[in-house]
Design a protein around this motif. Structure first.
Motif, short mmCIF file in Angstrom:
data_model
loop_
_atom_site.label_atom_id
_atom_site.label_comp_id
_atom_site.label_asym_id
_atom_site.label_seq_id
_atom_site.Cartn_x
_atom_site.Cartn_y
_atom_site.Cartn_z
N ALA A 38 -7.45 -9.73 24.03
CA ALA A 38 -7.64 -11.17 23.80
C ALA A 38 -6.72 -12.00 24.69
O ALA A 38 -7.10 -13.04 25.21
N LEU A 39 -5.49 -11.49 24.92
CA LEU A 39 -4.51 -12.27 25.69
C LEU A 39 -4.83 -12.34 27.17
O LEU A 39 -4.39 -13.27 27.85
N VAL A 40 -5.58 -11.36 27.71
CA VAL A 40 -5.86 -11.42 29.14
C VAL A 40 -6.64 -12.66 29.52
O VAL A 40 -6.58 -13.12 30.65
N ALA A 41 -7.36 -13.22 28.56
CA ALA A 41 -8.11 -14.45 28.85
C ALA A 41 -7.19 -15.68 28.81
O ALA A 41 -7.64 -16.80 29.03
N ALA A 58 -11.17 -9.95 30.56
CA ALA A 58 -10.85 -10.85 31.67
C ALA A 58 -11.67 -10.50 32.89
O ALA A 58 -11.27 -9.65 33.67
N PRO A 59 -12.79 -11.16 33.06
CA PRO A 59 -13.63 -10.85 34.19
C PRO A 59 -12.88 -10.91 35.52
O PRO A 59 -13.16 -10.16 36.43
N ARG A 60 -11.89 -11.78 35.62
CA ARG A 60 -11.16 -11.90 36.89
C ARG A 60 -9.81 -11.20 36.84
O ARG A 60 -8.99 -11.38 37.72
N ARG A 91 -18.82 -18.85 25.38
CA ARG A 91 -18.38 -20.10 26.02
C ARG A 91 -17.01 -20.52 25.50
O ARG A 91 -16.20 -21.10 26.22
N LEU A 92 -16.74 -20.22 24.23
CA LEU A 92 -15.43 -20.57 23.67
C LEU A 92 -14.32 -19.76 24.34
O LEU A 92 -13.23 -20.27 24.59
N VAL A 93 -14.59 -18.48 24.64
CA VAL A 93 -13.58 -17.65 25.30
C VAL A 93 -13.19 -18.32 26.62
O VAL A 93 -12.00 -18.46 26.93
N ARG A 94 -14.18 -18.79 27.36
CA ARG A 94 -13.87 -19.44 28.64
C ARG A 94 -13.09 -20.73 28.45
O ARG A 94 -12.33 -21.14 29.31
#
Ligand code: ATP
Length: 232
Positions: free
Chosen positions: A145-148, A105-107, A76-79
Motif C-alpha cells: 500500500a505504501l509504494v503508492a 506501484a506501476p512506476r 482511481r482512488l489509489v491514484r
C-alpha cells in the motif's frame, strides 16, 4: 488544506436485506490516526470498503480532500492518494515479494522507500511471498500500500491472526506511518490496542456509532470499558 482529509456523512451499506451500516458519520484530520472498533459483524469492513470504493454505499456521502468520492472506483482512488490494506492481507503467494510490491506501484516509485522501512522485505525480495511468516506477510501488505505513497491509508484488521509479539511490531509500523504524516484509518476488533495507538476513536455496534471521542477519553470511560473493551 483546511478541514478533514476524510469526511464520511450518514453512510449506509446494505447487502440484500442486511443493513450492515446504518447512517455512520466520522472524519479524520490530516495526519491523524483514527480507529473504528467493534465486534465481529459490527460493520467495520463495510465502512472502509465503502470509503475505498470496493462496496457501493446505499446512502450518504464520502469526501476525500474535499472532493466527493462516494462513487469513485477503487483504482482511481489509489491514484489520487487513498489506499486500503485489505483484511486477510491478500498477498499473492506464488509471486515474489518484489513482484507483490510492484503491483502496488506501476512506476515502482516507492519500492526503495518500502525496503528502507522494512529491511526484512528487502532481504526476502526474491522469495515467494507465500514463504513469509504471517507477520512478514502483513508487513508486505502494508508495504504494497505504501509504494503508492498514499496520503490516506485504510487498514482492515492488521493484527488478525498474529502472535502478540508480532502484533506489537505491526502496531509499531502503524505508529511510524502516522508519524511520517500519512493519515491512518484503522479498523480493529482489538479495540483496546487500537485505541491506545489512535488519536480519535469510534465504537461501532450493529452498524451504528455508539461512542466516539479522543481515544484517551474512550479508554478512560467506564461505560466503554465495561461494554466494549472487557477485562485486560
Ligand atoms: P468482521 O470483523 O467480521 O469483518 P465487521 O465489523 O467488519 O466484521 P462487516 O464485515 O462490515 O463487519 O459486516 C457487517 C454485517 O454485514 C454482518 O452482519 C455481515 O454478516 C454482513 N455482510 C458483510 N458482507 C456481506 C456480504 N457480502 N453479503 C451479505 N452480508 C454481508
Amino acid at each position: 488544506m483546511t478541514g478533514p482529509i476524510l469526511t464520511v456523512e450518514d453512510l449506509r451499506v446494505r447487502y440484500g436485506r442486511v443493513e450492515a451500516v446504518r447512517g455512520v458519520s466520522f472524519d479524520a484530520a490530516a495526519g491523524e490516526l483514527v480507529t473504528l472498533v467493534g465486534a465481529n459483524g459490527a460493520g467495520k469492513s463495510s465502512i472502509i470498503n465503502a470509503v475505498s470504493g470496493l462496496v457501493r454505499p446505499r446512502g450518504g456521502r464520502i469526501l476525500f480532500e474535499g472532493r466527493d468520492i462516494t462513487r469513485t472506483p477503487a483504482h482511481r482512488l489509489v491514484r489520487s492518494g487513498l489506499v486500503q490494506v485489505p483484511e486477510g492481507r491478500q498477498i499473492l503467494a506464488t509471486l515474489t515479494v518484489e513482484e507483490n510490491l510492484r503491483l502496488g506501484a506501476p512506476r515502482r516509485a516507492g519500492i526503495g522507500e518500502v525496503y528502507g522501512r522494512f529491511p526484512v522485505l528487502a532481504e526476502r525480495r526474491r522469495s515467494p511471498a507465500g514463504t513469509l511468516s504471517g507477520g512478514e506477510q502483513q508487513m508486505l501488505a502494508i508495504g504494497r500500500a505504501l509504494v503508492a505513497r498514499p496520503r490516506l491509508i485504510l487498514l482492515d484488521e492488521p493484527s488478525m491472526g498474529l502472535a502478540p509479539r508480532i502484533v506489537d511490531e505491526v502496531f509499531g509500523v502503524i505508529g511510524e506511518i502516522r508519524s511520517s504524516g500519512t493519515t491512518v484509518v484503522l479498523v480493529e476488533q482489538n479495540a483496546r490496542r487500537a485505541l491506545r495507538a489512535a488519536d480519535h476513536g469510534y465504537i461501532l455496534a450493529s452498524g451504528e456509532i455508539v461512542h466516539s471521542g479522543p481515544a484517551a477519553e474512550l479508554l478512560g470511560d467506564d461505560r466503554v470499558v465495561q461494554a466494549y473493551l472487557g477485562v485486560e
